[in-house]
Design a protein around this motif. Structure first.
Motif, PDB file in Angstrom:
ATOM      1  N   ASP A 216      39.295  45.524  40.306  1.00 12.96           N
ATOM      2  CA  ASP A 216      37.990  44.985  39.992  1.00 12.96           C
ATOM      3  C   ASP A 216      37.951  43.533  40.428  1.00 12.96           C
ATOM      4  O   ASP A 216      38.378  42.633  39.712  1.00 12.96           O
ATOM      5  CB  ASP A 216      37.769  45.107  38.476  1.00 12.96           C
ATOM      6  N   GLN A 217      37.448  43.312  41.652  1.00 20.84           N
ATOM      7  CA  GLN A 217      37.427  41.942  42.166  1.00 20.84           C
ATOM      8  C   GLN A 217      36.219  41.175  41.694  1.00 20.84           C
ATOM      9  O   GLN A 217      36.233  39.955  41.650  1.00 20.84           O
ATOM     10  CB  GLN A 217      37.507  41.970  43.691  1.00 20.84           C
ATOM     11  N   PHE A 218      35.199  41.913  41.322  1.00 17.50           N
ATOM     12  CA  PHE A 218      33.995  41.260  40.805  1.00 17.50           C
ATOM     13  C   PHE A 218      34.353  40.371  39.610  1.00 17.50           C
ATOM     14  O   PHE A 218      33.945  39.225  39.525  1.00 17.50           O
ATOM     15  CB  PHE A 218      32.964  42.318  40.400  1.00 17.50           C
ATOM     16  N   SER A 219      35.162  40.943  38.720  1.00 18.26           N
ATOM     17  CA  SER A 219      35.499  40.201  37.502  1.00 18.26           C
ATOM     18  C   SER A 219      36.445  39.035  37.765  1.00 18.26           C
ATOM     19  O   SER A 219      36.674  38.208  36.892  1.00 18.26           O
ATOM     20  CB  SER A 219      36.125  41.146  36.476  1.00 18.26           C
ATOM     21  N   LYS A 220      37.023  39.004  38.961  1.00 15.04           N
ATOM     22  CA  LYS A 220      37.916  37.892  39.290  1.00 15.04           C
ATOM     23  C   LYS A 220      37.162  36.684  39.830  1.00 15.04           C
ATOM     24  O   LYS A 220      37.724  35.604  40.001  1.00 15.04           O
ATOM     25  CB  LYS A 220      38.962  38.333  40.322  1.00 15.04           C
TER      26      LYS A 220
END
Lengths: 163, 276
Positions: B10-14
């Motif tokens: 989940d790169q969005f949350s990074k």
């Protein structure tokens, strides 16, 4: 650097070194599209080699490609050129996979490339629009960190938004 | 890049908070609120967005009107933006109300945000963009809104109900779009730094006051009613639009676009060529 900066109008070249050691030689006018580099150039004056330990070569290359495209039209800002650039931007973000999109966005944010950040955040927003919550979760693989049942409870409590 | 499993992450949350806020600010408030169910971090993120953007329709059609009203009201309450018009440190940069579905007057009157316009004073120091489509308001409220927004760059008024002779007076305004199709409205424009103006609709009239518009580069009047003398007078205030011969020839103006509905001009319509 032994070479002193010239006072003539010849375009000055900067060396940008990415985290993996890859270097890029770019015109100052191109690199200064990035706020962070612009600041460094202004502060450090004659320094021609700039190390960017937070950006990988692959993504720095893409960021610079974007800069190159957008640096030219500063001098020539007529409408036709605007349109061409819009098309170019569209193509630039069209087929980005999420991994590349993420790293580009991080690089653009780190380098303060405001316009590029705008372009990329708009791309992310377009991937969210018109989707249901579960589809968004699926698209970005966002894991829920709510306790079991908590999500349901939030939905119920906020029926004004989730009904 | 280094990690082969990154694709599944989940790169969005990074992404850092400011970037996520940028992204959510590009969505409608409804979409931003929907995101809050995704994770603890996103839960309250929408509270701090500098944007209020309400559309009573989505791709899937109109929202249920009562639910929509409740939604708007709750959002304003939750973010404490219900008193946005008299709070001085509101960081709002954009307000957008786009109402497309047919509404009965009685329902519109109940709308919470209609009551917003009735407040005494308005202070929106960061507001850059205001877009009101078919929102019911009045001359005084609009005047106050504009006066209370010293950074306002973009103002779009599309078939707003309840206005008749609004005064739009702003030194920061760069873009103005005013549209009126049904109710006769005379917009009194006093915006000396305007760069682009679009007036549309057979019921919209414009008065440009006495000042000159030295920065206006684009002027479009589409399906507008105006007289020759009105246009002649207007040109005197627009030095950037090059003026040609006395008969408003094809060379008159760069950046001018005219297409009168029923021009009150007596000299025919073909001279209002579109020049870009």
């Amino acid at each position: 650097m032994s070479s002193s900066s010239t006072t003539t109008t010849t375009t000055r070249l900067l060396m940008l070194k990415a985290s993996d050691g890859v270097t890029f030689e770019v015109e100052e006018a191109v690199a200064t599209k990035l706020g962070a580099i612009n600041n460094m150039v202004e502060e450090e004056g004659s320094e021609d080699l700039i190390c960017l330990p937070n950006v990988n070569g692959k993504f720095l290359g893409m960021v610079l490609e974007w800069c190159k495209k957008h640096a030219n039209n500063n001098t020539n800002s007529d409408k036709g050129n605007d349109e061409v650039n819009k098309w170019w931007d569209k193509e630039f973000v069209m087929d980005l996979d999420q991994n590349t999109l993420y790293h580009l966005l991080m690089a653009a944010d780190y380098l303060s490339g405001t316009e590029l950040v705008d372009l990329l955040t708009e791309k992310v927003a377009s991937m969210i629009r018109g989707k249901k919550v579960e589809e968004i979760r699926e698209t970005f693989k966002i894991k829920s960190d709510f306790l079991p049942g908590q999500e349901e409870e939030i939905r119920k409590k906020n029926s004004w938004a989730f009904e | 890049m280094e990690d082969p499993t990154e694709e599944e992450e989940d790169q969005f949350s990074k992404l850092p908070d400011p970037v996520i806020i940028d992204i959510l600010s590009l969505l409608s408030t409804f979409e931003a609120v929907q995101m809050s169910i995704l994770s603890k971090r996103l839960r309250r993120m929408w509270y701090s967005l500098p944007v209020l953007c309400f559309h009573d329709c989505s791709d899937g059609g109109f929202f249920d009107l009562r639910k929509f009203n409740k939604f708007v009201q709750t959002c304003l309450e939750k973010t404490r933006k219900n008193d946005l018009l008299n709070v001085t440190d509101t960081p709002l940069t954009k307000i957008e109300f786009v109402l497309r579905q047919p509404q009965k007057k009685s329902v519109t009157d109940d709308l919470y945000y209609v009551r917003l316009w009735r407040l005494q004073s308005v202070s929106l120091p960061s507001l850059a963009s205001l877009n009101l489509e078919r929102v019911k308001l009045n001359d005084e409220a609009l005047h106050k809104l504009v006066l209370g927004s010293p950074c306002l760059k973009e103002l779009i008024l599309d078939d707003c109900e309840g206005i008749s002779r609004p005064i739009i007076s702003s030194l920061s305004l760069k873009l103005l779009e005013a549209h009126s199709e049904y109710d006769e409205v005379t917009f009194h424009v006093g915006a000396a730094n305007l760069e682009s103006f679009l007036g549309t609709g057979v019921a919209a009239y414009f008065e440009f006051g006495l000042s000159s518009y030295g920065t206006l580069r684009e002027l479009s009047l589409i399906r507008s009613r105006f007289a020759d003398w009105w246009l002649e007078e207007l040109f005197l205030k627009l030095p950037l639009l090059e003026r040609g011969g006395p008969h408003l020839s094809r060379r008159i103006a760069k950046g001018l676009q005219l297409s009168p509905a029923h021009s009150q001009a007596s000299r025919g319509e073909d001279k209002y060529a579109i020049i870009r």
